[in-house]
Design a protein around this motif. Structure first.
Motif, PDB file in Angstrom:
ATOM      1  N   LEU A  88      64.038 -86.168 -77.340  1.00  0.00           N
ATOM      2  CA  LEU A  88      63.432 -84.165 -77.171  1.00  0.00           C
ATOM      3  C   LEU A  88      62.194 -83.943 -77.684  1.00  0.00           C
ATOM      4  O   LEU A  88      61.551 -83.000 -77.354  1.00  0.00           O
ATOM      5  N   ALA A  89      61.688 -85.327 -78.386  1.00  0.00           N
ATOM      6  CA  ALA A  89      60.804 -84.760 -79.464  1.00  0.00           C
ATOM      7  C   ALA A  89      60.257 -85.670 -79.829  1.00  0.00           C
ATOM      8  O   ALA A  89      60.642 -87.034 -80.232  1.00  0.00           O
ATOM      9  N   ARG A  90      58.734 -85.764 -79.944  1.00  0.00           N
ATOM     10  CA  ARG A  90      58.202 -87.202 -80.893  1.00  0.00           C
ATOM     11  C   ARG A  90      56.612 -86.015 -81.935  1.00  0.00           C
ATOM     12  O   ARG A  90      55.738 -85.891 -81.596  1.00  0.00           O
ATOM     13  N   VAL A  91      57.862 -86.452 -82.684  1.00  0.00           N
ATOM     14  CA  VAL A  91      56.590 -85.827 -83.808  1.00  0.00           C
ATOM     15  C   VAL A  91      56.457 -87.480 -84.725  1.00  0.00           C
ATOM     16  O   VAL A  91      57.423 -88.408 -84.754  1.00  0.00           O
ATOM     17  N   TYR A  92      55.349 -87.421 -85.648  1.00  0.00           N
ATOM     18  CA  TYR A  92      55.016 -88.429 -86.267  1.00  0.00           C
ATOM     19  C   TYR A  92      56.226 -88.666 -87.541  1.00  0.00           C
ATOM     20  O   TYR A  92      57.206 -87.588 -88.171  1.00  0.00           O
ATOM     21  N   PRO A  93      56.772 -89.941 -87.545  1.00  0.00           N
ATOM     22  CA  PRO A  93      56.419 -90.718 -86.697  1.00  0.00           C
ATOM     23  C   PRO A  93      56.605 -91.769 -85.722  1.00  0.00           C
ATOM     24  O   PRO A  93      55.902 -92.809 -85.188  1.00  0.00           O
ATOM     25  N   ASN A  94      57.833 -90.848 -84.580  1.00  0.00           N
ATOM     26  CA  ASN A  94      57.653 -91.016 -83.330  1.00  0.00           C
ATOM     27  C   ASN A  94      56.941 -91.006 -82.820  1.00  0.00           C
ATOM     28  O   ASN A  94      56.846 -90.392 -80.798  1.00  0.00           O
ATOM     29  N   GLY A  95      55.372 -90.366 -83.133  1.00  0.00           N
ATOM     30  CA  GLY A  95      54.650 -89.634 -81.863  1.00  0.00           C
ATOM     31  C   GLY A  95      53.592 -88.818 -82.478  1.00  0.00           C
ATOM     32  O   GLY A  95      53.237 -89.540 -83.792  1.00  0.00           O
ATOM     33  N   ALA A  96      52.266 -88.310 -82.300  1.00  0.00           N
ATOM     34  CA  ALA A  96      51.493 -88.096 -82.778  1.00  0.00           C
ATOM     35  C   ALA A  96      51.173 -87.232 -83.754  1.00  0.00           C
ATOM     36  O   ALA A  96      50.593 -86.338 -84.128  1.00  0.00           O
ATOM     37  N   ALA A  97      52.035 -85.785 -82.999  1.00  0.00           N
ATOM     38  CA  ALA A  97      51.973 -84.213 -83.606  1.00  0.00           C
ATOM     39  C   ALA A  97      52.843 -84.432 -85.658  1.00  0.00           C
ATOM     40  O   ALA A  97      53.080 -85.011 -85.645  1.00  0.00           O
ATOM     41  N   ASP A  98      52.670 -83.443 -85.878  1.00  0.00           N
ATOM     42  CA  ASP A  98      53.298 -83.206 -87.123  1.00  0.00           C
ATOM     43  C   ASP A  98      54.588 -81.630 -86.750  1.00  0.00           C
ATOM     44  O   ASP A  98      54.499 -81.128 -85.664  1.00  0.00           O
ATOM     45  N   VAL A  99      55.128 -81.532 -87.627  1.00  0.00           N
ATOM     46  CA  VAL A  99      56.394 -80.435 -87.310  1.00  0.00           C
ATOM     47  C   VAL A  99      55.372 -79.078 -87.176  1.00  0.00           C
ATOM     48  O   VAL A  99      56.176 -78.290 -86.635  1.00  0.00           O
ATOM     49  N   ASN A 100      54.494 -78.772 -87.690  1.00  0.00           N
ATOM     50  CA  ASN A 100      53.521 -77.420 -87.700  1.00  0.00           C
ATOM     51  C   ASN A 100      53.061 -77.370 -85.933  1.00  0.00           C
ATOM     52  O   ASN A 100      53.451 -76.245 -85.421  1.00  0.00           O
ATOM     53  N   HIS A 101      53.060 -78.883 -85.512  1.00  0.00           N
ATOM     54  CA  HIS A 101      52.314 -78.775 -83.945  1.00  0.00           C
ATOM     55  C   HIS A 101      53.602 -78.136 -83.058  1.00  0.00           C
ATOM     56  O   HIS A 101      54.191 -77.848 -82.045  1.00  0.00           O
ATOM     57  N   PHE A 102      55.831 -78.593 -83.404  1.00  0.00           N
ATOM     58  CA  PHE A 102      56.567 -79.193 -82.713  1.00  0.00           C
ATOM     59  C   PHE A 102      56.576 -77.836 -82.907  1.00  0.00           C
ATOM     60  O   PHE A 102      57.692 -77.198 -81.893  1.00  0.00           O
ATOM     61  N   HIS A 103      56.657 -76.806 -84.303  1.00  0.00           N
ATOM     62  CA  HIS A 103      57.017 -75.328 -83.993  1.00  0.00           C
ATOM     63  C   HIS A 103      56.422 -75.023 -83.261  1.00  0.00           C
ATOM     64  O   HIS A 103      57.341 -73.580 -82.504  1.00  0.00           O
ATOM     65  N   ALA A 104      55.271 -75.142 -83.172  1.00  0.00           N
ATOM     66  CA  ALA A 104      54.184 -73.894 -81.766  1.00  0.00           C
ATOM     67  C   ALA A 104      55.075 -74.136 -80.458  1.00  0.00           C
ATOM     68  O   ALA A 104      54.695 -73.445 -79.706  1.00  0.00           O
ATOM     69  N   ALA A 105      55.136 -75.498 -80.374  1.00  0.00           N
ATOM     70  CA  ALA A 105      55.562 -76.021 -78.938  1.00  0.00           C
ATOM     71  C   ALA A 105      57.110 -75.223 -78.093  1.00  0.00           C
ATOM     72  O   ALA A 105      57.054 -75.404 -77.396  1.00  0.00           O
ATOM     73  N   GLY A 106      57.452 -74.995 -79.240  1.00  0.00           N
ATOM     74  CA  GLY A 106      59.260 -73.662 -78.795  1.00  0.00           C
ATOM     75  C   GLY A 106      60.257 -73.969 -80.016  1.00  0.00           C
ATOM     76  O   GLY A 106      60.293 -73.866 -80.040  1.00  0.00           O
ATOM     77  N   GLY A 107      59.736 -75.943 -81.001  1.00  0.00           N
ATOM     78  CA  GLY A 107      60.615 -75.585 -82.031  1.00  0.00           C
ATOM     79  C   GLY A 107      61.935 -76.074 -81.861  1.00  0.00           C
ATOM     80  O   GLY A 107      62.191 -76.316 -80.811  1.00  0.00           O
ATOM     81  N   LEU A 108      62.009 -76.348 -83.269  1.00  0.00           N
ATOM     82  CA  LEU A 108      63.902 -75.752 -83.136  1.00  0.00           C
ATOM     83  C   LEU A 108      64.922 -74.919 -82.189  1.00  0.00           C
ATOM     84  O   LEU A 108      65.724 -75.358 -81.830  1.00  0.00           O
ATOM     85  N   GLY A 109      64.120 -73.709 -82.087  1.00  0.00           N
ATOM     86  CA  GLY A 109      64.767 -72.817 -81.281  1.00  0.00           C
ATOM     87  C   GLY A 109      65.266 -73.762 -79.994  1.00  0.00           C
ATOM     88  O   GLY A 109      65.984 -73.430 -78.908  1.00  0.00           O
ATOM     89  N   PHE A 110      64.239 -74.281 -78.700  1.00  0.00           N
ATOM     90  CA  PHE A 110      64.795 -74.661 -78.439  1.00  0.00           C
ATOM     91  C   PHE A 110      65.520 -75.840 -77.907  1.00  0.00           C
ATOM     92  O   PHE A 110      65.906 -76.314 -77.286  1.00  0.00           O
ATOM     93  N   VAL A 111      64.931 -76.427 -78.488  1.00  0.00           N
ATOM     94  CA  VAL A 111      65.813 -78.103 -78.616  1.00  0.00           C
ATOM     95  C   VAL A 111      67.471 -77.886 -78.990  1.00  0.00           C
ATOM     96  O   VAL A 111      67.580 -78.088 -78.469  1.00  0.00           O
ATOM     97  N   ILE A 112      68.171 -76.694 -79.939  1.00  0.00           N
ATOM     98  CA  ILE A 112      69.069 -76.180 -79.930  1.00  0.00           C
ATOM     99  C   ILE A 112      69.385 -75.319 -79.200  1.00  0.00           C
ATOM    100  O   ILE A 112      70.960 -75.743 -78.283  1.00  0.00           O
ATOM    101  N   ARG A 113      68.237 -74.143 -78.352  1.00  0.00           N
ATOM    102  CA  ARG A 113      69.146 -73.869 -76.960  1.00  0.00           C
ATOM    103  C   ARG A 113      69.411 -74.571 -75.642  1.00  0.00           C
ATOM    104  O   ARG A 113      70.384 -75.422 -74.861  1.00  0.00           O
ATOM    105  N   GLU A 114      68.426 -76.132 -76.198  1.00  0.00           N
ATOM    106  CA  GLU A 114      68.854 -77.624 -74.825  1.00  0.00           C
ATOM    107  C   GLU A 114      70.054 -77.965 -74.541  1.00  0.00           C
ATOM    108  O   GLU A 114      70.568 -77.657 -73.597  1.00  0.00           O
ATOM    109  N   LEU A 115      70.037 -78.203 -76.376  1.00  0.00           N
ATOM    110  CA  LEU A 115      71.169 -78.953 -76.442  1.00  0.00           C
ATOM    111  C   LEU A 115      73.036 -78.317 -76.553  1.00  0.00           C
ATOM    112  O   LEU A 115      73.435 -78.684 -76.012  1.00  0.00           O
ATOM    113  N   ILE A 116      72.591 -76.784 -76.302  1.00  0.00           N
ATOM    114  CA  ILE A 116      73.691 -76.210 -76.412  1.00  0.00           C
ATOM    115  C   ILE A 116      74.315 -76.463 -74.772  1.00  0.00           C
ATOM    116  O   ILE A 116      75.120 -76.166 -73.845  1.00  0.00           O
ATOM    117  N   ASP A 117      72.894 -75.566 -74.001  1.00  0.00           N
ATOM    118  CA  ASP A 117      73.044 -75.837 -72.006  1.00  0.00           C
ATOM    119  C   ASP A 117      73.733 -76.680 -71.684  1.00  0.00           C
ATOM    120  O   ASP A 117      74.347 -76.981 -70.531  1.00  0.00           O
TER     121      ASP A 117
END
Length: 610
Positions: free
Chosen positions: A335-364
């Motif tokens: 679900l995530a592309r954060v360096y080194p698996n992508g160009a973004a860093d964790v601040n970009h990941f967090h701004a995009a929805g971050g772990l809250g989004f990931v956890i909700r998606e995986l629970i659902d």
């Protein structure tokens, strides 16, 4: 509640059954350690007088009061950018505890080394063992029997696993992990990587390289790539050990301070003195460990956790292996592309929805267990909420309904890949782990001659001498936990990436570790049994054809079976790895340490010696 994915259900049941005796013994010990009143009341007068002699404003409370007392275990030092913000936490925690009718004391400090500083140096050979030293220091900190709960202040690579392993030895206490947050974004990670590769090729000066590194690592807070430190924060969230959404809130902000205060208040609330007792031993169960493995796969997290999670589980009386991780990863979308698996860093990941989004998606999707006893008092679905300040009041809200940047973060319906980032390899070369989320599909399989190196410096010397031509599998052996403490070999990343970029087919095969920021070159790592224990890597010779197929999960020396069985093992030359830079102090750990798939841990020896 969504139905659990059948793979999640099956692996969880298998771990529970495999661990039945060990887990039962552990929980019985933890239940027996629970006390009816404040822990300090069990101490004699002389004991407790020592403990509150310097307590200042909290002295009366510790002497006569009934409120809980929290032990703070801190990894603060001001050399590590990630830990420098922790300097002010104890004062804030003491104030918050006092206002809530309790108290708090710094129970102890634990060492916190930086793999970024020691990378490629002799000190890196102490890095993995520092996790076990941290666990022991945590146990010493909590051994004073003064505490009704604990706050764990730490962030980076071995530090959070070590704190958690140590705290699980006192699993009758609640424990909340309190992070510091990431530094602001610096230069783009790919720009930094490009300068590193040019430097490896002799096309960039040292000054240019230093400018790039300093523009990347430039302020207090955690490094912003998605390596082990930030994977740690993800794990604490999916295991329910953070206040919701704490992982990637910036240091030195009012919101970060509010979360630290809330963690303090909550730790008192969930102690055995409160009405919602949530001991660490009950939070970290087989469901939480499965959540951790799923979260690691879904976010393309650090390979180091193929070791750390095994050791953490064992500290909680649970037994997991790389087959569990492999099976869960294959069932989990990326679900995530954060360096080194992508160009973004964790601040970009967090701004995009971050772990809250990931956890909700995986629970659902039925991929996470929602019904774990999270430290915040709810279940894992509440962990998916994101914190914010309403004036001066801390509140939580739902994360974005959709990703705010689909180049960084996606939902289960349209993931970056149908499966997660980690695989288990096996064959006549033993067993290993590999991270494929950053490796392009065309580079996930290689068949090429082995080039044998007894150290990473030997490989780099061959590169500088222009001796690394053609396709090859770089075998760097004698790097396992028994040999030299299993250092990371991230120093090789720019060189191997440069060879791959100029058209060569290359891969790394090693019984050592790669960085939590494992990159775009295929790397079969953590090979077990290791060469120093007469593992199969010790049989390889220069020129032997080797096949590594990450898609099929295999690694083979393509040598006739009879000849392979008859071949003697080369003994690694390790005399230079055991003395100097403090390495002589870790000889007992090298002799005691278990294999990589058992967590490369030196702490756990059963009564029968197993």
């Amino acid at each position: 509640m969504p139905h659990l994915h059948p793979v999640v259900e099956r692996v969880t049941a298998r771990i529970a059954e495999r661990s039945r005796r060990l887990r039962g013994d552990y929980l019985a010990r933890m239940d027996a350690a629970r006390l009816d009143g404040p822990a300090r009341r069990e101490l004699g007068c002389g004991n407790i007088a020592h403990a509150f002699a310097a307590a200042g404003a909290d002295k009366a409370q510790l002497r006569n009061g009934s409120g809980g007392n929290l032990g703070i275990v801190t990894a603060y030092n001001d050399m590590l950018s990630a830990h420098q913000p922790l300097e002010q936490y104890p004062a804030l925690v003491r104030m918050a505890a006092r206002n809530a009718g309790g108290s708090a004391q710094v129970a102890g400090g634990v060492p916190a080394m930086c793999d970024g500083v020691t990378q490629g140096r002799a000190g890196m050979e102490l890095s993995l063992f520092s996790r076990d030293a941290i666990a022991m220091a945590t146990a010493i900190s909590l051994s004073h029997a003064m505490f009704d709960g604990a706050l764990m202040l730490g962030v980076c690579d071995k530090i959070v696993p070590g704190l958690l392993i140590g705290a699980l030895g006192f699993g009758h206490l609640p424990a909340i992990f309190v992070p510091a947050g990431p530094m602001p974004s610096g230069i783009p990670n790919r720009q930094k990587a490009e300068v590193r590769q040019r430097y490896a090729l002799g096309k960039a000066s040292r000054e240019e390289l230093l400018d790039a590194e300093a523009a990347s690592y430039h302020a207090p807070g955690t490094c912003t790539f998605y390596g082990t430190a930030n994977s740690n924060q993800m794990l604490m969230e999916v295991m329910g050990l953070h206040m919701p959404g704490s992982a990637f809130v910036a240091p030195g902000t009012p919101l970060r301070d509010a979360l630290t205060v809330a963690a303090t208040e909550q730790a008192l609330r969930i102690s055995a003195l409160g009405s919602d007792y949530r001991p660490l031993a009950r939070t970290v169960d087989e469901k939480a460990i499965v959540n951790a493995m799923v979260g690691l796969a879904a976010t393309g997290g650090s390979t180091n956790h193929a070791l750390h999670l095994v050791a953490i589980a064992r500290a909680a009386g649970l037994v997991i292996d790389w087959d569990d991780l492999d099976e869960l990863s294959k069932a989990t979308p990326l679900l995530a592309r954060v360096y080194p698996n992508g160009a973004a860093d964790v601040n970009h990941f967090h701004a995009a929805g971050g772990l809250g989004f990931v956890i909700r998606e995986l629970i659902d999707a039925g991929l996470l267990h929602p019904d774990i006893a999270c430290v915040h008092g709810g279940d894992l679905r509440r962990q998916a909420l994101e914190p914010f300040l309403d004036g001066v009041t801390l509140r939580w809200r739902e994360p974005p309904a959709r990703s705010l940047d689909a180049s960084v973060l996606r939902g289960v319906a349209a993931p970056f890949d149908s499966e997660g980032g980690l695989r288990r390899l096996q064959g006549n070369l033993g067993r290993a782990t590999v991270k494929i989320s950053a490796v392009a599909p065309e580079f996930r399989r290689i068949e090429a001659p082995a080039r044998i190196f007894e150290s990473q410096d030997a490989l780099l010397d061959a590169f500088k001498a222009d001796q690394l031509d053609g396709d090859f599998v770089a075998v760097v052996r004698g790097q396992g936990p028994r040999a030299n403490g299993m250092p990371e070999l991230h120093k090789l990343t720019p060189t191997l990436a440069a060879l791959q970029d100029r058209g060569q087919r290359v891969a790394l095969l090693t019984d050592g570790r790669m960085s939590g920021a494992s990159g775009k070159v295929l790397a079969a790592i953590h090979v077990t049994p290791e060469a120093a224990c007469s593992g199969p890597l010790a049989k390889l010779r220069d020129g032997d054809p080797v096949r590594i197929d990450a898609e099929a999960g295999t690694m083979e020396a393509l040598v006739e079976a009879g000849a392979w069985a008859a071949r003697a093992c080369a003994k690694p030359a390790l005399a230079g790895n055991h003395l100097g830079h403090g390495r002589e102090l870790f000889g007992l750990m090298r002799r005691q340490v278990g294999a990589a798939e058992q967590g490369a841990c030196s702490l756990f020896v059963d009564e029968d010696g197993e």
